[in-house]
Design a protein around this motif. Structure first.
Motif, mmCIF file in Angstrom:
data_model
loop_
_atom_site.group_PDB
_atom_site.id
_atom_site.type_symbol
_atom_site.label_atom_id
_atom_site.label_comp_id
_atom_site.label_asym_id
_atom_site.label_seq_id
_atom_site.Cartn_x
_atom_site.Cartn_y
_atom_site.Cartn_z
ATOM 1 N N HIS A 93 54.364 44.904 28.225
ATOM 2 C CA HIS A 93 54.924 44.442 26.952
ATOM 3 C C HIS A 93 54.153 43.220 26.511
ATOM 4 N N LEU A 94 53.857 43.141 25.234
ATOM 5 C CA LEU A 94 53.059 42.028 24.724
ATOM 6 C C LEU A 94 53.721 41.436 23.483
ATOM 7 N N PRO A 95 53.701 40.122 23.374
ATOM 8 C CA PRO A 95 54.275 39.497 22.165
ATOM 9 C C PRO A 95 53.327 39.633 20.983
ATOM 10 N N LEU A 96 53.880 40.053 19.852
ATOM 11 C CA LEU A 96 53.095 40.251 18.651
ATOM 12 C C LEU A 96 52.505 38.937 18.160
ATOM 13 N N GLY A 97 51.218 38.974 17.793
ATOM 14 C CA GLY A 97 50.604 37.807 17.186
ATOM 15 C C GLY A 97 50.167 36.729 18.160
ATOM 16 N N LYS A 98 50.495 36.868 19.422
ATOM 17 C CA LYS A 98 50.053 35.870 20.407
ATOM 18 C C LYS A 98 48.915 36.441 21.230
ATOM 19 N N THR A 99 48.093 35.548 21.799
ATOM 20 C CA THR A 99 46.987 36.005 22.628
ATOM 21 C C THR A 99 47.417 36.002 24.082
ATOM 22 N N THR A 100 47.331 37.155 24.692
ATOM 23 C CA THR A 100 47.700 37.297 26.094
ATOM 24 C C THR A 100 46.460 37.527 26.926
ATOM 25 N N ARG A 101 46.397 36.846 28.044
ATOM 26 C CA ARG A 101 45.288 37.042 28.961
ATOM 27 C C ARG A 101 45.737 38.046 30.008
ATOM 28 N N ILE A 102 44.963 39.098 30.155
ATOM 29 C CA ILE A 102 45.294 40.125 31.144
ATOM 30 C C ILE A 102 44.324 39.959 32.300
ATOM 31 N N GLU A 103 44.847 39.590 33.452
ATOM 32 C CA GLU A 103 44.010 39.398 34.639
ATOM 33 C C GLU A 103 44.064 40.655 35.484
ATOM 34 N N LEU A 104 42.884 41.074 35.925
ATOM 35 C CA LEU A 104 42.788 42.366 36.591
ATOM 36 C C LEU A 104 42.436 42.202 38.056
ATOM 37 N N GLY A 105 43.043 43.041 38.872
ATOM 38 C CA GLY A 105 42.665 43.096 40.279
ATOM 39 C C GLY A 105 42.813 44.521 40.767
ATOM 40 N N SER A 106 42.085 44.836 41.829
ATOM 41 C CA SER A 106 42.180 46.186 42.380
ATOM 42 C C SER A 106 42.703 46.109 43.799
ATOM 43 N N ALA A 107 43.575 47.053 44.120
ATOM 44 C CA ALA A 107 44.065 47.126 45.494
ATOM 45 C C ALA A 107 43.239 48.084 46.335
ATOM 46 N N ASP A 108 42.388 48.871 45.686
ATOM 47 C CA ASP A 108 41.623 49.831 46.485
ATOM 48 C C ASP A 108 40.232 50.063 45.900
ATOM 49 N N VAL A 109 40.094 50.972 44.957
ATOM 50 C CA VAL A 109 38.766 51.321 44.458
ATOM 51 C C VAL A 109 38.610 50.768 43.035
ATOM 52 N N ILE A 110 37.519 51.134 42.385
ATOM 53 C CA ILE A 110 37.272 50.647 41.033
ATOM 54 C C ILE A 110 38.105 51.465 40.051
ATOM 55 N N HIS A 111 38.845 50.787 39.195
ATOM 56 C CA HIS A 111 39.542 51.421 38.075
ATOM 57 C C HIS A 111 39.040 50.752 36.798
ATOM 58 N N SER A 112 39.611 51.142 35.657
ATOM 59 C CA SER A 112 39.250 50.445 34.428
ATOM 60 C C SER A 112 40.438 50.503 33.486
ATOM 61 N N LEU A 113 40.832 49.346 32.969
ATOM 62 C CA LEU A 113 41.995 49.299 32.083
ATOM 63 C C LEU A 113 41.525 49.413 30.643
ATOM 64 N N TRP A 114 42.015 50.436 29.966
ATOM 65 C CA TRP A 114 41.578 50.696 28.601
ATOM 66 C C TRP A 114 42.773 50.950 27.721
ATOM 67 N N ILE A 115 43.012 50.040 26.790
ATOM 68 C CA ILE A 115 44.070 50.222 25.791
ATOM 69 C C ILE A 115 43.365 50.196 24.453
ATOM 70 N N THR A 156 47.324 45.006 38.392
ATOM 71 C CA THR A 156 46.572 45.462 39.551
ATOM 72 C C THR A 156 46.479 46.978 39.494
ATOM 73 N N GLY A 157 45.276 47.472 39.542
ATOM 74 C CA GLY A 157 45.094 48.922 39.552
ATOM 75 C C GLY A 157 45.122 49.420 40.982
ATOM 76 N N GLN A 158 45.901 50.477 41.203
ATOM 77 C CA GLN A 158 45.821 51.138 42.498
ATOM 78 C C GLN A 158 45.850 52.638 42.272
ATOM 79 N N GLN A 159 45.508 53.349 43.342
ATOM 80 C CA GLN A 159 45.503 54.807 43.178
ATOM 81 C C GLN A 159 46.943 55.287 43.080
ATOM 82 N N TRP A 160 47.417 55.732 42.067
ATOM 83 C CA TRP A 160 47.039 56.015 40.706
ATOM 84 C C TRP A 160 48.115 55.493 39.787
ATOM 85 N N TRP A 161 48.301 54.152 39.829
ATOM 86 C CA TRP A 161 49.302 53.533 38.964
ATOM 87 C C TRP A 161 48.920 52.080 38.751
ATOM 88 N N TRP A 162 49.667 51.420 37.876
ATOM 89 C CA TRP A 162 49.369 50.041 37.505
ATOM 90 C C TRP A 162 50.525 49.134 37.891
#
Lengths: 635, 332, 204
Positions: free
Chosen positions: B148-170, B122-128
């Protein structure tokens, strides 16, 4: 029938001058409907704002020159990028293209004014209102601070308290009404006020470009007027257009905004292609290669431009098929643009090019803009865009297309038409110096930003840590930008000093083909002594005398109205003279726009002075009735 | 070609920040995108060279052209054919690129079928805010600003916002996805190279958008499971009287209004979960390193570190501050 | 300063001082504004349909539908007004001053009556603009169209005043036909709005 006169006689020009002159002094300044004077003040204002917004940008670059700089805190930086972007896009780029149309189109069409002269004056005053709407609050410390496109919810009532967002939204309303008025004016002028014989096929490419850009403006601007009004409504009267909890959607804002926002960049780019076409023809000494592909390409850009806006929204989570479609569509626009690049280059290749400064700017444009176009192809591909969007890569792309693709041709256009506007030549030597500094400085400043984006630097950050490794490239970017600014100052100095010390220019110093070079430099208030007749695309390159028609009134203001497609004369329209009512109406409209930031009732109350001003403006002056219930009795 | 060389050269100039870049793909998604980037750079580079060559040739020819008057009706047949060839080349190039983009998109979409883990961010002003499901109990395990993510496995990252629009970029792992109130988005990551990567918010979200980063650790599945099990435990007990005093100040003072420390009475929701604060690599969403000194400085004067931050400055005496920092710095 | 020698090949003094319809310059300005406003309506309709597409039902659960009576009365009146509108357009086209004056005055009175009906209609939308997005967009479309009616009736009223107190020239007859065209635009713009705002919620 008067005998054929090889040269116009003095009393003819005196009578025309008497009919078309403005009153002297301040009153003349405030009431003029002379398209050249209105365009001049438009251009001067946009150049001043270009300088101011450029200084703001340099300030931002100094903040980013190294990691963890403390020159600007987040508030100031956010205000800076909002002011820079809003000014450049709403107060400089679009208005300057309209202004160039306002100045050039009647001259290129052998006419004495635009179709609706008072509307042109009104356009400028309203535009000036928009300028003040943004910059006076800035001077007072309430600068809008959430970007040049203020997405809700950040711009909504919950997260954007105060009036900054409203100021931004209303600034847009001012400039969009001004742009719409100017566009209707230009379309009517181009379609109905052409010289005898100028069919659509014989219309210069510059005029085509302005026609298409103006039609695009008419179709695109309503979207932003609607969406900013909806934003103000959400903020002020608690509507729920953009609030998810109320059944609205924040993405609705983005869709409406970009439905305008993407065509806007072509509204800026197309007139620039018009400048390039005009300059290339003159300096390669042949008509632009591929007249038909050029016109079709501009039409294609105008049409496709409306089908691409979702490429600004690839990251918001729209259905995948949508992303695929818009990828294909966004790529497709590279075809008409690529065709234009070919045609200009082919004109140079097959012509006899001369390399004075306007031509240098065309070369600078090709070298720079094509990079921007290609980075646009990259960002147009949805999966890749997910890495590139909202980073410095996009900052690089947008500046390459806007500066390379619009500002460079604009600077070339200034050099090219400066002699016509002022009667003097700019210094070639200093023009080359300015060119090298600007083009070199721009590329040095902005090319590294592609890399910075690929190295992970997001947009709109006021600082970054030393561990990110972005310091060196940011330093180069700042130095390059500073170099470009220096070049800009050289160019301004050249422009100002040449007014006084430049070599005197005749009517046609470049040996150009189009009609604006057939009148004096600078043009008198009535532009042309006679009505030029056109038989092909390059009327001034034909051997022999210029064919003209006589018969338009010399003692009253008249415009020759011709048919929309064939350019056949149809009638003589009385044209209006100087009037204070455009200014008064603009003041009334401004009062309503500003008032509506504070209360919704301003719309109702403000309508009254506007209604009065418009009534007096449009009140035709004719004799009192001689029949009917109000007929005047006796004389 | 010029672009690739310039890219390589400037990459060296750019420094070794290889943990926040799409150019060093460490996951399947980023790799697909990177191969497409290579393709498109070649295609675009090719076309730019063609333009340069044509223009250069035209300028070169100009030297030998006479300075006569204008040519009103030039013969253009060769150029007409060249235009057709050029247009055809562009169509081919664009088709190749569009198809390439389509196939990359397919590949990205295919990951969905192989999801083995879900994380809620969940993105919020200004932390995750980051939440995992505890595999043992099914309850939510919450942490902040570190994924933290397990190597070699597929993880689904579900996103939500508590306030305004953010964007998760790794960028080393995948393209960005916006975090939009009212629009639950999700994307998949399949990491292939272990290590630390950095992500950052990529949609302007207000005053401290610049300081809204997060660290991502990719580790073998066994190590990941150990980490998750550790995160599931309650907060560590204080080890000495100073830490005990710190704990009392934190859990019974204003901190508890915003922060949760599982196993203690503190259960505030507006701010990040502090249960395993000291186990994280950074503080304040990637702004400061996780050290005792940084912690103390952050608590004492948050506005000096992140002007505009929503964390209020809590006035503590120096000894109290020491105690609080001592306690929090021990929460592994 | 004389820039270039000229050769006179024709004379334009025989051209008339005005033309009708699409030949007249101001007709194009009028068209331009109709395109602007029309685009605005189309986009606003898009907003309406968008909000509907994200709504579980239409109107959303718990919201009342707007009354059919006043809007239908308005629509009927608007359509009927096209008859005198067409008539006055013809009179102006044939440059008949007395008939044109009467026609424009009549259109003013009809417009005022319709504004009254619209006023009642606005009070029977059965939802506030700040209740939810449905209310907001319903009011948006109604207010947009109402502004058009009010400004056009205002325009017509001023025109009537001028026509009665002046000798009417060709350009002013053209103004009357342009205004009549704009009224037709206001009528046509309303029809899809009427269906979308008042009938669609009853069909969904």
């Amino acid at each position: 029938m008067s005998p054929p006169a090889p040269f116009p006689d003095a009393s003819r020009s005196q009578r025309l001058a008497a009919a078309w002159a403005d009153p002297p002094g301040l009153w003349g300044f405030l009431t003029t409907v002379d398209h050249k004077r209105i365009a001049a003040r438009y251009i001067v204002t946009t150049l001043l704002l270009l300088f101011l917004a450029g200084m703001v940008a340099l300030d931002m670059r100094l903040q980013l020159i190294q990691p963890d700089m403390k020159r600007m805190g987040p508030q100031m930086y956010d205000e800076a990028f909002s002011l820079h972007g809003s000014t450049m896009l709403f107060l400089v780029s679009v208005p300057v293209m309209e202004a160039m149309a306002l100045w050039l189109v009647p001259l290129m069409l052998g006419q004495r004014n635009v179709a609706f002269p008072r509307l042109a004056a009104f356009s400028y005053w309203l535009y000036l209102g928009g300028v003040l709407m943004l910059w006076v609050p800035h001077a007072l410390g309430i600068t809008p601070d959430i970007g040049w496109f203020e997405y809700p919810p950040l711009s909504g009532p919950a997260y954007g308290p105060g009036h900054r967002a409203d100021i931004w939204a209303q600034m847009i309303t001012f400039t969009e009404v001004a742009a719409l008025a100017a566009s209707v004016n230009i379309v009517a002028t181009i379609l109905k006020l052409r010289p005898p014989g100028m069919t659509l096929a014989r219309m210069p490419l510059f005029v085509w470009a302005q026609l298409i850009a103006s039609i695009m403006t008419i179709l695109a601007m309503p979207a932003i007027m609607l969406v900013t009004s909806m934003l103000i409504a959400d903020r002020m009267i608690s509507t729920h257009f953009f609030s998810p909890s109320g059944g609205g959607d924040v993405l609705l804002f983005q869709h409406l905004f970009w439905f305008f926002g993407h065509p806007e960049v072509y509204i800026i780019f197309l007139p620039a292609t018009g400048f390039v076409s005009a300059i290339v023809a003159t300096f390669a000494r042949r008509p632009v290669f591929g007249q038909v592909p050029m016109v079709l390409s501009m039409l294609a850009v105008g049409l496709f431009g409306f089908g691409l806006w979702v490429h600004h929204m690839y990251a918001v989570g729209l259905p995948r098929l949508g992303n695929d479609f818009y990828t294909a569509a966004s790529m497709a626009i590279a075809l008409p643009v690529g065709i234009q690049i070919f045609c200009w280059t082919a004109t140079i290749w097959s012509g006899r090019p001369r390399f004075q400064t306007p031509m240098l700017w065309v070369i600078g444009f090709i070298l720079t803009f094509v990079i921007g176009g290609l980075s646009g192809v990259m960002t147009g591909a949805a999966p890749l865009d997910l890495q590139l969007t909202d980073t410095y890569f996009v900052v690089a792309h947008l500046h390459y297309v806007l500066i390379g693709g619009a500002i460079f041709p604009l600077l070339g256009a200034f050099c090219y038409w400066y002699p016509k506007a002022t009667g003097r030549m700019m210094s070639e030597r200093w023009g080359v110096v300015a060119f090298v500094l600007i083009v070199g400085g721009f590329n040095l400043g902005f090319f590294p930003m592609h890399i910075l984006g690929l190295e992970g630097m997001p947009r709109r950050i006021y600082t970054y840590g030393p561990e990110m490794g972005w310091g060196t490239l940011n330093l180069i970017a700042t130095l390059g930008s500073a170099m470009a600014v220096a070049g800009g100052l050289v160019m301004v100095a050249n422009g100002l000093l040449s007014l006084r010390f430049g070599e005197r220019a005749g009517a046609d110093p470049w040996d150009a083909p189009t009609l604006e070079w057939a009148c004096e430099s600078p043009p008198p208030c009535y532009n042309f002594e006679y009505t030029p007749v056109v038989e092909d695309l390059v009327p001034l390159w034909r051997e022999g005398d210029l064919p003209v028609m006589d018969g338009m009134s010399l003692d009253s203001r008249e415009l020759l109205v011709t048919s929309a497609v064939e350019g056949i004369p149809e009638y003589r329209q009385n044209s209006v003279g100087p009037s204070i009512w455009p200014l008064v109406a603009a003041l009334a409209v401004a009062a309503m726009f500003i008032g509506s930031i504070f209360t919704a009732w301003a719309v109702v109350i403000g309508a009254v002075p506007i209604g009065i001003a418009l009534t007096i403006w449009f009140w035709p002056t004719r004799q009192p009735a001689t029949s009917g219930p109000f007929a005047s009795r006796g004389r | 070609m010029r672009r690739v060389l310039a890219l390589a050269a400037l990459l060296l100039l750019g420094g070794c920040a290889g943990w926040q870049t799409p150019l060093d793909p460490a996951g399947e998604q980023a790799r697909h995108i990177y191969s497409f980037l290579e393709l498109i750079l070649w295609v675009c580079g090719f076309f730019y060279l063609l333009v340069l060559a044509f223009l250069g040739w035209g300028l070169w020819r100009a030297r030998r052209r006479s300075a006569e008057g204008p040519e009103i009706a030039p013969a253009d047949r060769g150029l007409d054919r060249a235009l057709i060839v050029w247009s055809a080349l562009i169509v081919v190039g664009l088709t190749v690129l569009t198809l390439g983009a389509f196939f990359v998109d397919r590949a990205l979409a295919n990951a969905q079928a192989r999801e083995t883990l879900t994380v809620r961010v969940t993105g919020q002003q200004w932390w995750w805010r980051i939440r995992y499901r505890d595999p043992a109990t099914g309850r939510w395990i919450e942490t902040a600003n570190e994924l933290h993510l397990p190597l070699g496995k597929t993880t689904r990252i579900e996103l939500g916002s508590a306030d305004v629009i953010h964007s998760l970029w790794i960028p080393n792992l995948a393209g960005k996805t916006d975090v939009i109130p009212g629009h639950p988005n999700a994307f998949d990551v399949t990491p292939r190279a272990p290590g630390w990567y950095r992500g950052q918010c990529a949609e302007f979200c207000g005053a401290q958008h610049a300081h809204m980063a997060l660290w991502v650790k990719v580790e073998p599945p066994a190590a990941f499971a150990r980490w998750l099990a550790g995160q599931a435990r309650s907060a560590a007990s204080p080890a000495d009287p100073e830490q005990a005093r710190g704990m009392k100040l934190v859990t019974q003072g204003p901190c508890a209004a915003c922060h949760t420390l599982r196993g203690t009475p503190a259960d505030g929701r507006p701010g990040p979960d502090l249960t395993h604060l000291a186990s994280r690599r950074s503080l304040a969403a990637g702004t400061l390193p996780m050290t005792r000194g940084a912690l103390q400085g952050w608590i004492a004067r948050p506005q000096a570190v992140k002007p505009g931050t929503l964390m209020p400055a809590v006035s503590l005496s120096p000894t109290d501050l020491d105690a609080v920092a001592a306690y929090l710095a021990a929460l592994q | 300063m004389i820039p270039r020698p000229v050769r006179i090949v024709g004379n334009l003094s025989g051209l008339p001082g005005s033309q009708h319809g699409a030949r007249h310059l101001v007709w194009w300005g009028n068209l331009g504004f109709m395109v602007i406003e029309g685009t605005g309506f189309v986009l606003a309709i898009g907003v309406y349909l968008y909000i509907r597409s994200i709504s579980p039902s239409w109107p959303p659960p718990g919201d009342a539908r707007p009354d059919l009576f006043w809007s239908s009365l308005f629509t009927g009146g608007l359509l009927l007004s096209e008859l005198p509108n067409w008539w006055v357009h013809r009179q102006a086209h044939f440059n008949r001053p007395a008939a044109t004056r009467r026609g424009v005055l009549l259109m003013t009175l009809i417009g005022l009556a319709l504004i009254v009906v619209r006023w009642f209609g606005l009070h029977h939308l059965n939802i506030r603009w700040d209740h939810d997005a449905y209310g907001s967009v319903l009011w948006l479309l109604m207010v947009l169209h109402t502004i058009h009616i009010v400004t056009d009736v205002g325009d017509t009223a001023v025109q009537a005043l001028w026509l009665y107190t002046h000798v009417i020239g060709e350009d002013q007859f053209e103004d009357v036909t342009d205004n009549a065209n704009y009224w037709s635009f206001v009528v046509v713009a309303w029809l899809p709005l009427y269906v979308l705002l008042f009938w669609l919620p009853r069909w969904a």
